[in-house]
Design a protein around this motif. Structure first.
Motif, PDB file in Angstrom:
ATOM      1  N   SER A 161      50.921  39.280  38.947  1.00  0.00           N
ATOM      2  CA  SER A 161      50.291  40.589  38.809  1.00  0.00           C
ATOM      3  C   SER A 161      51.138  41.489  37.923  1.00  0.00           C
ATOM      4  O   SER A 161      52.368  41.387  37.900  1.00  0.00           O
ATOM      5  N   GLU A 163      53.746  52.325  51.374  1.00  0.00           N
ATOM      6  CA  GLU A 163      52.949  51.103  51.524  1.00  0.00           C
ATOM      7  C   GLU A 163      51.750  51.133  50.585  1.00  0.00           C
ATOM      8  O   GLU A 163      51.148  52.186  50.399  1.00  0.00           O
ATOM      9  N   PRO A 164      51.417  49.984  49.997  1.00  0.00           N
ATOM     10  CA  PRO A 164      51.986  48.640  50.179  1.00  0.00           C
ATOM     11  C   PRO A 164      53.217  48.357  49.319  1.00  0.00           C
ATOM     12  O   PRO A 164      53.578  47.208  49.123  1.00  0.00           O
ATOM     13  N   TYR A 207      52.063  48.946  43.193  1.00  0.00           N
ATOM     14  CA  TYR A 207      50.793  49.375  42.607  1.00  0.00           C
ATOM     15  C   TYR A 207      50.423  48.341  41.557  1.00  0.00           C
ATOM     16  O   TYR A 207      51.162  48.119  40.596  1.00  0.00           O
ATOM     17  N   ASP A 214      44.343  43.198  38.345  1.00  0.00           N
ATOM     18  CA  ASP A 214      43.604  42.887  39.568  1.00  0.00           C
ATOM     19  C   ASP A 214      42.221  42.324  39.240  1.00  0.00           C
ATOM     20  O   ASP A 214      41.756  41.362  39.862  1.00  0.00           O
ATOM     21  N   PHE A 246      49.905  39.648  43.669  1.00  0.00           N
ATOM     22  CA  PHE A 246      49.634  40.452  44.861  1.00  0.00           C
ATOM     23  C   PHE A 246      48.152  40.429  45.229  1.00  0.00           C
ATOM     24  O   PHE A 246      47.350  41.235  44.775  1.00  0.00           O
ATOM     25  N   SER A 303      44.793  40.780  47.438  1.00  0.00           N
ATOM     26  CA  SER A 303      44.262  41.743  48.405  1.00  0.00           C
ATOM     27  C   SER A 303      43.527  41.003  49.518  1.00  0.00           C
ATOM     28  O   SER A 303      43.214  39.816  49.398  1.00  0.00           O
ATOM     29  N   ASP A 304      43.227  41.707  50.605  1.00  0.00           N
ATOM     30  CA  ASP A 304      42.458  41.112  51.698  1.00  0.00           C
ATOM     31  C   ASP A 304      41.113  40.581  51.212  1.00  0.00           C
ATOM     32  O   ASP A 304      40.688  39.489  51.592  1.00  0.00           O
ATOM     33  N   ASN A 317      52.483  42.173  50.564  1.00  0.00           N
ATOM     34  CA  ASN A 317      52.263  43.611  50.357  1.00  0.00           C
ATOM     35  C   ASN A 317      50.829  44.080  50.564  1.00  0.00           C
ATOM     36  O   ASN A 317      50.580  45.097  51.208  1.00  0.00           O
ATOM     37  N   ARG A 318      49.853  43.362  50.007  1.00  0.00           N
ATOM     38  CA  ARG A 318      48.460  43.819  50.071  1.00  0.00           C
ATOM     39  C   ARG A 318      47.612  42.997  51.044  1.00  0.00           C
ATOM     40  O   ARG A 318      46.413  43.216  51.165  1.00  0.00           O
ATOM     41  N   LYS A 345      46.754  42.224  54.761  1.00  0.00           N
ATOM     42  CA  LYS A 345      46.892  42.839  56.076  1.00  0.00           C
ATOM     43  C   LYS A 345      46.541  41.848  57.188  1.00  0.00           C
ATOM     44  O   LYS A 345      46.050  40.751  56.935  1.00  0.00           O
TER      45      LYS A 345
END
Length: 206
Positions: free
Chosen positions: A60, A68-69, A72, A78, A106, A108-109, A131-132, A134
């Motif tokens: 990334s 958090e996270p 950026y 992304d 990184f 994401s969910d 980091n991203r 959860k």
């Protein structure tokens, strides 16, 4: 005469047997080949090409932040990852058994659960930094990956929920590799989740 001409005529790429094309495609990036023509795109869906999805070369574009996270991720970076995941999942047809991410990719969910839903038969997973990702995202993915056997992951501050999900959902789980510190609390959590009895390999990667 016509038969002799046919025997000497150079065959076009799209006329080659599928098995031959698959062997050739194993040496190249399927993402690029799928754009050439409809025949090649069809060949690019062959299960053997997607047994392993290696994304460890992707990182990334990000900056560190104090809250958090703590990272950026640049929007275009992304979006590029999302496009790659969608193309991969579309072409793979759910045949991916090994999936590896770079530590600095990184995820994401949403990206993680999208991937899990489209390759439910995953056996081996190499996760990126947390980091991203959860609790809700990784737990949902683990519930889908019931055939998961091996997990390589960064060290995590609060591991109990993750190990409990693995113990409850992944009956064939046998290998855990941790990137980073492996402390007493971590070991105690493995025991409490009844995960140690399943493991045939446990490594701490520095």
């Amino acid at each position: 005469m016509e038969e002799e001409y046919e025997s000497r005529r150079m065959r076009r790429w799209e006329e080659l047997d599928t098995d031959i094309l698959v062997r050739i495609f194993l040496k190249f990036s399927v993402f690029e080949l799928a754009r050439v023509c409809s025949v090649w795109r069809t060949v690019c869906r062959h299960p053997i090409l997607w047994k392993t999805l290696e994304l460890s070369h992707m990182r990334s574009s990000f900056i560190k932040i104090p809250l958090e996270p703590y990272v950026y991720v640049e929007r275009r970076s992304d979006e590029s990852l999302t496009r790659i995941l969608k193309l991969s999942m579309n072409l793979s047809g759910g045949n991916t058994r090994t999936l590896a991410f770079h530590f600095n990719l990184f995820l994401s969910d949403d990206q993680l659960t999208y991937t899990a839903e489209r390759c439910p038969g995953l056996r081996r997973l190499v996760l990126p930094a947390w980091n991203r990702i959860k609790k809700t995202g990784i737990c949902k993915a683990i519930r889908i990956w019931k055939d998961l056997e091996s997990l390589t992951m960064p060290s995590i501050a609060n591991p109990p929920y993750l190990f409990t999900e693995i113990a409850n959902n992944c009956n064939n789980f046998k290998e855990l590799k941790i990137m980073g510190p492996f402390e007493i609390f971590f070991a105690d959590t493995l025991i409490a989740a009844s995960l140690t009895s399943k493991l045939s390999a446990l490594d701490a990667l520095r």
